[in-house]
Scaffold this active site. Structure first.
Site, short mmCIF file in Angstrom:
data_model
loop_
_atom_site.label_atom_id
_atom_site.label_comp_id
_atom_site.label_asym_id
_atom_site.label_seq_id
_atom_site.Cartn_x
_atom_site.Cartn_y
_atom_site.Cartn_z
N HIS A 224 -24.95 2.40 -12.54
CA HIS A 224 -26.38 2.73 -12.67
C HIS A 224 -26.46 4.22 -12.98
O HIS A 224 -25.81 5.04 -12.33
CB HIS A 224 -27.09 2.38 -11.36
CG HIS A 224 -28.35 3.13 -11.11
ND1 HIS A 224 -29.41 3.10 -11.97
CD2 HIS A 224 -28.72 3.93 -10.07
CE1 HIS A 224 -30.39 3.86 -11.47
NE2 HIS A 224 -29.99 4.36 -10.33
N TYR A 255 -36.87 6.07 -12.10
CA TYR A 255 -37.37 6.70 -10.88
C TYR A 255 -36.99 8.18 -10.90
O TYR A 255 -36.08 8.60 -11.64
CB TYR A 255 -36.83 6.01 -9.62
CG TYR A 255 -35.33 6.07 -9.43
CD1 TYR A 255 -34.70 7.23 -8.98
CD2 TYR A 255 -34.54 4.94 -9.65
CE1 TYR A 255 -33.32 7.28 -8.78
CE2 TYR A 255 -33.16 4.98 -9.45
CZ TYR A 255 -32.56 6.15 -9.02
OH TYR A 255 -31.21 6.20 -8.82
N ASP A 541 -35.44 -26.92 10.65
CA ASP A 541 -35.99 -28.19 11.08
C ASP A 541 -35.28 -29.27 10.27
O ASP A 541 -35.04 -29.13 9.08
CB ASP A 541 -37.51 -28.26 10.92
CG ASP A 541 -37.96 -28.20 9.47
OD1 ASP A 541 -37.24 -27.60 8.64
OD2 ASP A 541 -39.04 -28.73 9.16
#
Length: 812
Positions: A224, A255, A541
């Site tokens: 990256h 960013y 469940d």
């Protein structure tokens, strides 16, 4: 000795956090080894830019990040803070991204963290370098900020060291030592270290270390890009490292963060650059750190051009340095946490970024010391969650690279997964294709969402069209299939349901110990029951059908159930558990005319007396042997019909031929979800998870406290009288205001809970949303609002079930 002997492999931000957290809980016979020097060991931590954005669609991931922020804010090294809480700002440059920021605001609000939506002007006030003409708005999370990752490692090393934890730098692990299926230690280039527990926190080297213990870790290191500018004139004289919020421009995969008078730029828009963990070099004093690869300037050119557009002042600066830094990616973007299925005592805490590191450290410490994690719901993160095909090298590489490409994309909850597809197809697949099935994926299975062949069913029906977002991966055929199921009869492909066979002379005793209900009943009984953890939280469940004295079939939720059963097998070999899903298939035949379809096809008695509700028996349907269970997840008369995969298509054809003259249909998952919510049936992993107990989740009827002991029973007896929240049914009158899940629920202006499952109820003519709410807001008739993007949707607490409360249709 305080606690067992523990070796932690990797002294990065995860290993250091675990050493700190586990020693704080009294386990101090701990050794941490790393091939590099301390505290900058050369892994991903050493070059990480440190941005911590807490917003995530996963409640668990947000909570792990929140704990990391809180802990890092409390850490310092010689007065130097380990966290710069400058806030986090995400900006939108397109209308689609602005809508997405509203959705993200909903998540972070639902998970209980303060955030604020900003206008374009307010974005510029927060980050003056942003071009006002480029942005439409933003999302600010004031508690986000910059983690000083290496400093945080040092702080946690010091704390753990003061409790007696030993840290060994420059110790390369060469092997994980084992005997009789258990770890006995690790072999390093400087000798053996004995251990009762080994925890792999090796980050990008994780797959290599895990392989030493015979474990296949679905993790890919990918490069990256991170670059640093030289001085930016607009920042001249800035003496503090960071004063502006960390910034995300996700429309361009970018960013940003301050670094004094320069700016750090991270970029995800380039091609995926995967590397094998085996090809990452060991630490070498004479080379750049192992997790850093050569910066490829040509890949960064679009990022730099877009940066100069969003932040015009950078036009007067230059890129002075850059790296292609390695980080870990997984196939579903969640960490890999837990113990090996095959080697007792070998644990992993992998694919964890700085953002979640301290939270993972705490979660792992609780899990190891207490036997379960009480602070976080880890079902999404458990390393044993994967199906076998999800561990194949081809699958792992393809999905990890796709996740890198999509890291900042706007993804719909039903977004189809990419290649490789198809992987698993039921025996009905060819027939489904003939009927124009629109397929989505479930655990690798191609599962129809609806059938285009049913388009004529829409004519003459009132099927409201939901809003644009909810209408993605939707068709009005969904509503027609749901209504037709209630009117006549429908065939549903239930093959993707996990099926386990539990057998042997000790099978009944094992199931009684694991299940909350009484399952050791007469042959032919079927029981809806729960699996609990030791703290009373719901692990799953399931349905348990007793097919013979020592033979049970379990309808499970996934591979974690298989793992749970396997871990609890008695040592004497009296119980065997195996996954029979791949060799079997299942059709749900449901609707008021289901008996008229089935009875003429068999000599067995399928009357109400011949096979009562929640009973099972073997039969022939035409020439096909089946196990028939009288269950219905859609709230209609009918059966789950199981057979072997080789005879599945014959079963389908036999039933379909009999159903057509009665107006029967085939129906997909979209209709199924609507019908099950009308009936109030819960879905594990969505409506209830490890953090919820049965009484909160509305499944207390599945608990029989008057039976013998079972896992979690003692905890339930304590929790039963202290229910403070409940899974609650809400209805929405506006037919176009369909929510999808994870939205915040408001009482006035106060966020009080969040939506789990939602769909339109085509029988009742209302939208349905199940939500976790405080008990004082669960009275039927209570008026609330659901936050949906930039809207507030009116909702009302309703009595459940919404459909057939007397159960007359199921039992008829």
């Amino acid at each position: 000795m305080a606690g067992p002997r523990v070796v932690i492999i990797g002294a990065g931000v995860v290993g250091a956090a675990l050493a700190d957290e586990i020693s704080a809980r009294g386990w101090t016979e701990v050794t941490v080894v790393d091939q590099g020097p301390l505290p900058a060991t050369g892994g991903s931590t050493s070059h990480a830019p440190g941005l911590v954005f807490q917003t995530n669609s996963s409640k668990t991931m947000t909570e792990l990040a929140r704990y990391t922020v809180e802990k890092f804010c409390s850490l310092d090294v010689d007065g130097k803070s380990c966290f710069l809480q400058v806030g986090g700002l995400e900006v939108a440059t397109t209308p689609e991204r602005l809508a997405e920021l509203h959705r993200r605001h909903g998540w972070i609000t639902a998970w209980g963290i303060e955030s604020r939506l900003l206008t374009a002007d307010e974005c510029v006030e927060q980050h003056p370098l942003v071009d006002r003409d480029k942005v439409l708005g933003g999302l600010l999370v004031p508690t986000d900020g910059l983690a000083k990752a290496v400093l945080a490692v040092e702080a946690q090393i010091r704390r753990a060291g003061e409790r007696g934890v030993r840290f060994l730098a420059r110790h390369e692990v060469l092997d994980v030592l084992k005997a009789d299926g258990e770890v006995t230690g690790v072999l390093t280039d400087q000798g053996e270290i004995p251990a009762d527990i080994v925890v792999c926190c090796a980050g990008i080297w994780g797959p290599k270390i895990a392989r030493m213990a015979g474990m296949n870790l679905p993790l890919t290191p990918l490069a990256h890009q991170l670059a640093w500018t030289g001085p930016v004139p607009a920042l001249a004289g800035q003496t503090e490292e960071a004063v502006r919020p960390i910034l995300r421009h996700q429309d361009a995969d970018l960013y940003y963060r301050d670094r004094y008078d320069g700016i750090g730029i991270g970029y995800y828009g380039h091609r995926p650059m995967p590397i094998s963990a085996d090809d990452i070099r060991a630490f070498d004093d004479n080379a750049e750190m192992p997790s850093v690869l050569k910066f490829t300037e040509e890949d960064f050119e679009p990022a730099w051009a877009e940066t100069q557009s969003l932040l015009p002042s950078t036009r007067e600066a230059k890129i002075e340095e850059g790296i292609n830094g390695l980080f870990s990616f997984t196939t579903d973007n969640f960490p890999l946490l837990g113990e090996s299925q095959d080697v007792k005592g070998f644990w992993v805490a992998e694919a964890v970024w700085v953002t979640h590191s301290a939270g993972v450290g705490r979660a792992m410490a609780e899990w190891l010391v207490d036997g379960h994690c009480s602070s976080f719901d880890l079902h999404e993160c458990d390393v044993n969650r994967f199906e076998p095909h999800q561990l194949s090298p081809e699958y792992v590489l393809a999905r990890d690279c796709r996740n890198f490409e999509e890291v900042y994309d706007i993804l719909h909850p039903l977004q189809p997964s990419g290649d490789p597809r198809p992987i698993r197809t039921s025996p009905f697949h060819a027939r489904q294709q003939e009927h124009g099935a629109f397929f989505l994926e479930a655990n690798g299975w191609e599962r129809p969402q609806w059938y285009e062949a049913n388009a004529p069913l829409v004519e003459g029906r009132t099927i409201p069209t939901p809003n644009d977002w909810a209408a993605q991966f939707w068709s009005p055929i969904v509503g027609a299939e749901a209504q037709a199921t209630r009117e006549t009869v429908a065939l549903y492909d239930m093959t993707a349901l996990k099926r386990l066979e539990v057998s042997g002379p000790g099978a009944a005793d094992l199931l009684e110990r694991l299940c909350t209900g009484k399952v050791a009943k007469s042959v032919g009984s079927v029981t809806y029951t729960l699996l609990l953890d030791h703290d009373g939280g719901i692990r799953s469940d399931i349905t348990v059908a007793r097919l013979a004295r020592d033979l049970f079939q379990v309808g499970a939720n996934g591979n974690l159930d298989l793992d749970w059963f396997t871990r609890h097998l008695p040592a004497d070999g009296t119980v065997q558990v195996r996954d029979i899903t791949p060799g079997t298939c299942c059709i749900g035949l449901w609707g008021p005319l289901a008996r008229k379809v089935l009875q003429p096809l068999t000599e067995e008695d399928f009357s109400n007396d011949g096979l009562k509700y929640f009973r099972a028996k073997r039969a022939y349907i035409g020439s096909v042997p089946v196990t028939a269970m009288r269950l219905s997840y859609v709230g209609e008369l009918g059966w789950e019909l199981y057979t072997t995969a080789d005879q599945g298509q014959k079963l389908w054809d036999t039933l379909w031929q009999a159903a057509q003259p009665l107006g029967g249909v085939i129906a997909g998952r979209g209709a199924f979800n609507s019908l099950r919510l009308e009936k109030g049936y819960r879905s594990f992993g969505t409506d209830m998870t490890y953090e919820h107990d049965p009484y909160e989740a509305g499944v207390g009827f599945a608990v029989k406290l008057d039976k013998g002991d079972f896992i979690g029973k003692a905890a339930l007896e304590r929790r039963k009288s202290d229910v403070r929240r409940k899974l609650t049914c809400l209805t929405i009158a506006d037919p176009h205001s369909v929510v999808l899940g994870k939205e915040p629920v408001y009482d006035g202006d106060r966020a009080v809970g969040y939506v789990t499952s939602a769909a339109y109820g085509y029988t009742i003519g209302k939208g349905i949303a199940y939500a976790w709410l405080p008990t004082d807001l669960t009275t039927p008739g209570t008026a609330l609002h659901i936050g949906y993007f930039d809207q507030r949707v009116e909702a009302t607490v309703a009595e459940e079930p919404l459909f057939d409360p007397t159960m007359s249709r199921l039992r008829g």
